[in-house]
Design a protein around this motif. Structure first.
Motif, mmCIF file in Angstrom:
data_model
loop_
_atom_site.group_PDB
_atom_site.id
_atom_site.type_symbol
_atom_site.label_atom_id
_atom_site.label_comp_id
_atom_site.label_asym_id
_atom_site.label_seq_id
_atom_site.Cartn_x
_atom_site.Cartn_y
_atom_site.Cartn_z
ATOM 1 N N ASN A 202 0.833 -1.193 0.000
ATOM 2 C CA ASN A 202 0.000 0.000 0.000
ATOM 3 C C ASN A 202 0.870 1.246 0.000
ATOM 4 O OD1 ASN A 202 -2.448 -1.392 0.078
ATOM 5 N ND2 ASN A 202 -2.363 -1.591 2.304
ATOM 6 N N ASP B 297 -1.420 7.764 -0.639
ATOM 7 C CA ASP B 297 -1.933 8.575 -1.735
ATOM 8 C C ASP B 297 -1.179 9.904 -1.777
ATOM 9 O OD1 ASP B 297 -3.628 10.315 -3.354
ATOM 10 O OD2 ASP B 297 -5.124 8.722 -3.175
ATOM 11 N N TYR C 162 -10.130 8.951 -2.521
ATOM 12 C CA TYR C 162 -9.779 7.684 -1.854
ATOM 13 C C TYR C 162 -10.611 6.536 -2.420
ATOM 14 C CZ TYR C 162 -9.371 4.193 1.875
ATOM 15 O OH TYR C 162 -9.172 3.026 2.582
ATOM 16 N N PHE C 163 -11.919 6.731 -2.523
ATOM 17 C CA PHE C 163 -12.782 5.683 -3.054
ATOM 18 C C PHE C 163 -12.488 5.419 -4.529
ATOM 19 C CE2 PHE C 163 -16.522 6.244 0.159
ATOM 20 C CZ PHE C 163 -15.653 5.938 1.193
ATOM 21 N N SER D 58 -9.682 5.758 -6.186
ATOM 22 C CA SER D 58 -8.418 5.047 -6.399
ATOM 23 C C SER D 58 -8.528 3.569 -6.049
ATOM 24 C CB SER D 58 -7.304 5.695 -5.566
ATOM 25 O OG SER D 58 -7.564 5.554 -4.177
ATOM 26 N N ARG D 59 -9.566 3.215 -5.302
ATOM 27 C CA ARG D 59 -9.765 1.818 -4.898
ATOM 28 C C ARG D 59 -10.981 1.183 -5.569
ATOM 29 N NH1 ARG D 59 -7.156 4.750 -1.607
ATOM 30 N NH2 ARG D 59 -5.547 3.926 -0.202
ATOM 31 N N GLN D 60 -11.514 1.861 -6.587
ATOM 32 C CA GLN D 60 -12.674 1.383 -7.342
ATOM 33 C C GLN D 60 -13.860 1.057 -6.428
ATOM 34 O OE1 GLN D 60 -9.418 -0.254 -8.282
ATOM 35 N NE2 GLN D 60 -9.340 1.661 -9.441
ATOM 36 N N ILE D 61 -14.064 1.897 -5.409
ATOM 37 C CA ILE D 61 -15.214 1.760 -4.511
ATOM 38 C C ILE D 61 -16.324 2.663 -5.029
ATOM 39 C CG2 ILE D 61 -16.074 2.041 -2.167
ATOM 40 C CD1 ILE D 61 -13.129 1.755 -1.212
ATOM 41 N N LYS E 131 -7.780 15.498 -9.111
ATOM 42 C CA LYS E 131 -6.843 15.152 -8.041
ATOM 43 C C LYS E 131 -5.708 16.163 -7.949
ATOM 44 C CE LYS E 131 -6.017 11.153 -6.472
ATOM 45 N NZ LYS E 131 -5.594 9.773 -6.166
ATOM 46 N N GLY F 227 -20.293 1.502 -0.302
ATOM 47 C CA GLY F 227 -19.594 2.750 -0.568
ATOM 48 C C GLY F 227 -20.415 3.961 -0.189
ATOM 49 N N PRO G 112 -10.517 5.646 5.945
ATOM 50 C CA PRO G 112 -10.406 4.176 5.897
ATOM 51 C C PRO G 112 -11.158 3.485 7.033
ATOM 52 C CG PRO G 112 -8.257 5.197 5.537
ATOM 53 C CD PRO G 112 -9.194 6.288 5.965
ATOM 54 N N TYR H 53 -14.876 3.416 6.143
ATOM 55 C CA TYR H 53 -15.155 2.418 5.114
ATOM 56 C C TYR H 53 -15.143 1.009 5.722
ATOM 57 C CZ TYR H 53 -14.805 -0.564 1.039
ATOM 58 O OH TYR H 53 -15.028 -1.560 0.124
#
Length: 316
Positions: free
Chosen positions: A2, A5, A112-113, A115-118, A195, A250, A301, A304
């Motif tokens: 990880n 970001d 954040y979401f 970049s994590r495909q959430i 971004k 999400g 985080p 989530y």
């Protein structure tokens, strides 16, 4: 592995530079420009998706979020007044900050979401706007009561015609009217560079956060504990509401993030007009000095993970 970001690293750069009293400053005009782009980008994205959904389907979510804004402000006030022993005006002002919402925190959560495909419900910018308003009204009533001396016309002007609300609502309406195809020509500026815009915004927010640390040193540990504890408590309210509204994982996490954030733009401006006796160092020291960095660095985080757990528990 990880990797942190880069937008978080920009925030840390500004924070460290500010604490070390560096000469680094973002010119006021540049910060203003970046803020406008950020607010419009959030509104435009929400407006595009808003056009795809019937308004009647969104009304329950909107009313529920307004109720949440009232509830969170009323939840924070007695803690500040009777446990923290703040003056009534200061307790009401701080409570209003925590019943409202932070656009900056929302923007970080979007990044954040993403970049994590959430995925999450795309009408969240509309809920963001709705959550700005009720806390301000409750905060003023808690501080002053309802009297003839309350300058309601000025309060209404600040609440509904303040820069943040105008840009967010304006972006929503433009995105709703133009649609995805109509916005194609301006997509490189508002969507593709989102971004990068956010990174510059967070650089300045890091510098501003550093300026609030002195207030925290003067007023003790209570604001630090409250600035972390209140968002965690509020996030649970947001998660419960997300489950009740049938939001996705999400969406529930995003609603928890909205609930856990604290205003540092709209509410300070409104409190300055309506509750001038409140000490802004206290409210900004907590919201900007503690809660904003907590949410940006570790809070999102956590919210989530809590949303995932809640959906698993309910679903299981």
């Amino acid at each position: 592995m990880n990797v942190i970001d880069p937008i978080i690293l920009f925030f840390l750069l500004g924070l460290v530079a500010g604490l070390l009293r560096s000469e680094l400053r973002l010119p006021a005009a540049i910060y203003e420009f970046v803020s406008i782009l950020l607010l419009l980008a959030i509104g435009l994205k929400g407006g595009v998706e808003l056009a795809k959904q019937p308004f009647a389907d969104l009304l329950p979510d909107m009313l529920a979020v307004v109720a949440m804004g009232f509830f969170l402000t009323l939840l924070a006030f007695p803690v500040l007044r009777f446990v923290g022993r703040f003056k009534r005006a200061d307790a009401a002002s701080i409570a209003a900050h925590y019943g409202s919402v932070s656009v900056g925190t929302y923007a970080v959560a979007v990044a954040y979401f993403g970049s994590r495909q959430i995925t999450f419900e795309e009408h969240m910018p509309l809920l963001l706007v709705m959550l700005e308003i009720p806390a301000i009204l409750v905060g003023i009533v808690l501080a002053r009561g309802v009297s003839r001396q309350t300058r309601w016309s000025e309060v209404a002007h600040e609440v509904f015609l303040g820069k943040g609300i105008v840009l967010l609502v304006g972006g929503l309406l433009i995105g709703w009217a133009a649609g995805s195809d109509g916005l194609a020509s301006i997509k490189p500026l508002f969507f593709d560079l989102f971004k990068g815009i956010l990174a510059l915004f967070l650089l300045e927010m890091g510098l501003l956060t550093a300026t609030q640390m002195g207030g925290l040193r003067r007023y003790g540990l209570f604001l630090v504990v409250f600035g972390v504890g209140m968002p965690l408590c509020s996030s649970l309210v947001g998660i419960g509401l997300g489950l009740a509204l049938g939001l996705s994982v999400g969406g529930t996490a995003m609603l928890a993030t909205l609930a856990a954030s604290a205003s540092y733009i709209a509410v300070p401006a409104a409190m300055r007009i309506s509750v001038p006796e409140a000490n802004p160092t206290l409210s900004l020291g907590a919201s900007l000095g503690v809660t904003f960095p907590f949410n940006v660095l570790v809070g999102i985080p956590i919210y989530y993970a809590l949303a995932v757990w809640a959906h698993t528990f309910v679903g299981g």
